[in-house]
Design a protein around this motif. Sequence first.
Motif, PDB file in Angstrom:
ATOM      1  N   GLU A 187       0.826  -1.201   0.000  1.00  0.00           N
ATOM      2  CA  GLU A 187       0.000   0.000   0.000  1.00  0.00           C
ATOM      3  C   GLU A 187       0.867   1.261   0.000  1.00  0.00           C
ATOM      4  O   GLU A 187       0.538   2.243  -0.674  1.00  0.00           O
ATOM      5  N   VAL A 188       1.971   1.248   0.722  1.00  0.00           N
ATOM      6  CA  VAL A 188       2.918   2.376   0.704  1.00  0.00           C
ATOM      7  C   VAL A 188       3.412   2.604  -0.717  1.00  0.00           C
ATOM      8  O   VAL A 188       3.434   3.731  -1.224  1.00  0.00           O
ATOM      9  N   ILE A 189       3.791   1.521  -1.370  1.00  0.00           N
ATOM     10  CA  ILE A 189       4.295   1.611  -2.753  1.00  0.00           C
ATOM     11  C   ILE A 189       3.191   2.108  -3.686  1.00  0.00           C
ATOM     12  O   ILE A 189       3.412   2.993  -4.503  1.00  0.00           O
ATOM     13  N   ILE A 225       7.110  -4.971   7.369  1.00  0.00           N
ATOM     14  CA  ILE A 225       7.049  -3.856   6.424  1.00  0.00           C
ATOM     15  C   ILE A 225       8.446  -3.559   5.888  1.00  0.00           C
ATOM     16  O   ILE A 225       8.634  -3.404   4.672  1.00  0.00           O
ATOM     17  N   VAL A 226       9.421  -3.482   6.783  1.00  0.00           N
ATOM     18  CA  VAL A 226      10.808  -3.218   6.369  1.00  0.00           C
ATOM     19  C   VAL A 226      11.282  -4.301   5.403  1.00  0.00           C
ATOM     20  O   VAL A 226      11.822  -4.006   4.326  1.00  0.00           O
ATOM     21  N   LEU A 227      11.074  -5.557   5.767  1.00  0.00           N
ATOM     22  CA  LEU A 227      11.518  -6.667   4.909  1.00  0.00           C
ATOM     23  C   LEU A 227      10.862  -6.597   3.540  1.00  0.00           C
ATOM     24  O   LEU A 227      11.531  -6.779   2.511  1.00  0.00           O
ATOM     25  N   SER A 228       9.570  -6.344   3.517  1.00  0.00           N
ATOM     26  CA  SER A 228       8.848  -6.303   2.247  1.00  0.00           C
ATOM     27  C   SER A 228       9.321  -5.171   1.357  1.00  0.00           C
ATOM     28  O   SER A 228       9.452  -5.353   0.142  1.00  0.00           O
ATOM     29  N   LEU A 229       9.565  -4.007   1.926  1.00  0.00           N
ATOM     30  CA  LEU A 229      10.036  -2.884   1.121  1.00  0.00           C
ATOM     31  C   LEU A 229      11.410  -3.165   0.522  1.00  0.00           C
ATOM     32  O   LEU A 229      11.659  -2.874  -0.649  1.00  0.00           O
ATOM     33  N   VAL A 230      12.297  -3.750   1.316  1.00  0.00           N
ATOM     34  CA  VAL A 230      13.656  -4.052   0.838  1.00  0.00           C
ATOM     35  C   VAL A 230      13.638  -5.220  -0.145  1.00  0.00           C
ATOM     36  O   VAL A 230      14.451  -5.283  -1.053  1.00  0.00           O
ATOM     37  N   PRO A 269      12.069  -2.588  -8.102  1.00  0.00           N
ATOM     38  CA  PRO A 269      13.329  -2.217  -7.443  1.00  0.00           C
ATOM     39  C   PRO A 269      13.245  -2.428  -5.930  1.00  0.00           C
ATOM     40  O   PRO A 269      12.160  -2.373  -5.347  1.00  0.00           O
ATOM     41  N   ARG A 270      14.382  -2.685  -5.321  1.00  0.00           N
ATOM     42  CA  ARG A 270      14.445  -2.686  -3.861  1.00  0.00           C
ATOM     43  C   ARG A 270      14.271  -1.248  -3.387  1.00  0.00           C
ATOM     44  O   ARG A 270      14.745  -0.314  -4.021  1.00  0.00           O
ATOM     45  N   ILE A 271      13.619  -1.070  -2.279  1.00  0.00           N
ATOM     46  CA  ILE A 271      13.397   0.265  -1.737  1.00  0.00           C
ATOM     47  C   ILE A 271      14.279   0.424  -0.504  1.00  0.00           C
ATOM     48  O   ILE A 271      14.241  -0.409   0.409  1.00  0.00           O
ATOM     49  N   ASP A 272      15.098   1.463  -0.502  1.00  0.00           N
ATOM     50  CA  ASP A 272      15.927   1.743   0.662  1.00  0.00           C
ATOM     51  C   ASP A 272      15.020   2.120   1.825  1.00  0.00           C
ATOM     52  O   ASP A 272      14.062   2.865   1.658  1.00  0.00           O
ATOM     53  N   VAL A 273      15.347   1.616   3.004  1.00  0.00           N
ATOM     54  CA  VAL A 273      14.557   1.909   4.193  1.00  0.00           C
ATOM     55  C   VAL A 273      15.455   2.566   5.230  1.00  0.00           C
ATOM     56  O   VAL A 273      16.515   2.045   5.565  1.00  0.00           O
ATOM     57  N   LEU A 274      15.024   3.714   5.692  1.00  0.00           N
ATOM     58  CA  LEU A 274      15.666   4.375   6.821  1.00  0.00           C
ATOM     59  C   LEU A 274      14.916   3.897   8.054  1.00  0.00           C
ATOM     60  O   LEU A 274      13.778   4.284   8.285  1.00  0.00           O
ATOM     61  N   ALA A 275      15.537   3.009   8.808  1.00  0.00           N
ATOM     62  CA  ALA A 275      14.893   2.434   9.982  1.00  0.00           C
ATOM     63  C   ALA A 275      15.309   3.205  11.225  1.00  0.00           C
ATOM     64  O   ALA A 275      16.491   3.303  11.534  1.00  0.00           O
ATOM     65  N   SER A 276      14.328   3.762  11.900  1.00  0.00           N
ATOM     66  CA  SER A 276      14.550   4.470  13.150  1.00  0.00           C
ATOM     67  C   SER A 276      14.071   3.559  14.278  1.00  0.00           C
ATOM     68  O   SER A 276      12.920   3.108  14.261  1.00  0.00           O
ATOM     69  N   LEU A 277      14.934   3.270  15.229  1.00  0.00           N
ATOM     70  CA  LEU A 277      14.619   2.325  16.290  1.00  0.00           C
ATOM     71  C   LEU A 277      14.423   3.035  17.620  1.00  0.00           C
ATOM     72  O   LEU A 277      15.241   3.878  17.990  1.00  0.00           O
ATOM     73  N   ALA A 280      10.955   5.775   5.194  1.00  0.00           N
ATOM     74  CA  ALA A 280      11.343   5.639   6.600  1.00  0.00           C
ATOM     75  C   ALA A 280      10.321   4.780   7.331  1.00  0.00           C
ATOM     76  O   ALA A 280       9.121   4.885   7.081  1.00  0.00           O
ATOM     77  N   VAL A 281      10.810   3.943   8.218  1.00  0.00           N
ATOM     78  CA  VAL A 281       9.952   3.110   9.063  1.00  0.00           C
ATOM     79  C   VAL A 281      10.493   3.210  10.484  1.00  0.00           C
ATOM     80  O   VAL A 281      11.686   3.017  10.704  1.00  0.00           O
ATOM     81  N   THR A 282       9.608   3.530  11.413  1.00  0.00           N
ATOM     82  CA  THR A 282      10.004   3.573  12.817  1.00  0.00           C
ATOM     83  C   THR A 282       9.649   2.244  13.465  1.00  0.00           C
ATOM     84  O   THR A 282       8.519   1.769  13.348  1.00  0.00           O
ATOM     85  N   LEU A 283      10.624   1.658  14.115  1.00  0.00           N
ATOM     86  CA  LEU A 283      10.424   0.389  14.808  1.00  0.00           C
ATOM     87  C   LEU A 283      10.286   0.677  16.306  1.00  0.00           C
ATOM     88  O   LEU A 283      11.268   0.973  16.984  1.00  0.00           O
ATOM     89  N   TRP A 284       9.053   0.602  16.791  1.00  0.00           N
ATOM     90  CA  TRP A 284       8.743   0.846  18.196  1.00  0.00           C
ATOM     91  C   TRP A 284       8.677  -0.483  18.928  1.00  0.00           C
ATOM     92  O   TRP A 284       8.121  -1.458  18.417  1.00  0.00           O
ATOM     93  N   GLY A 285       9.209  -0.519  20.127  1.00  0.00           N
ATOM     94  CA  GLY A 285       9.227  -1.762  20.897  1.00  0.00           C
ATOM     95  C   GLY A 285       7.846  -2.277  21.258  1.00  0.00           C
ATOM     96  O   GLY A 285       7.513  -3.441  21.023  1.00  0.00           O
TER      97      GLY A 285
END
Length: 141
Positions: free
Chosen positions: A31-33, A67-72, A98-106, A49-54
Motif C-alpha cells: 500500500e505504501v508503494i 514492512i521493512v523486509l517487504s520494502l527491501v 526495485p528494492r526500496i531503501d529503508v531508513l529504519a529508526s529504532l 522511513a519506518v520507525t520500529l517501536w518496541g
Amino acid sequence: LFLLFTKLCMITAYRMPSAGAWIRGQLAAEEVIRQHQQSNDGKFPETTAVTLWGLDTIKTRGESIAIVLSLVGAKPVKEGTGRVVRFDLVSIEELGRPRIDVLASLSGIFRDSFANVVDLLDDMFERAASADEPDEMNVSN
C-alpha cells in the motif's frame, strides 16, 4: 512488571515477524508503494522511513519488521522450532520491482528488547547494499 515484559520479549523476539504479522506487513508495504506510485506518475519510492517501536512490535508480533523486509525485498527464514534465523533477500526477478531503501529508526525499547532482530536487519541491509544486481533494476525511473 518489567521482569514479565522482559520474559515476554525473550519468548517472542526470536519468532518475529509472526505469520500473521508477515502477511499484514506485506500488505502495508504494498500500500505504501501503491500510494507513492499513484502520487508520483507510477514511480517507485527510492527511500522510505519506518520507525520500529518496541511496544508496537510486541502488540503486532512484528508487523513493522515485516514492512521493512517487504520494502527491501526480503523474507524471514525460520528453523524447525519457528525461530527466525535470517532475513533472506528475494531475487530482483522474483521481487518484480526495485528494492526500496529503508531508513529504519529504532526506539530504545526496540533496540534493547529485540537485539537479535537488529542484528538480522543489519545483516540483511549489508547484503542488500552489496548485492550483485544491475543498477537499472534498483533505481526508480
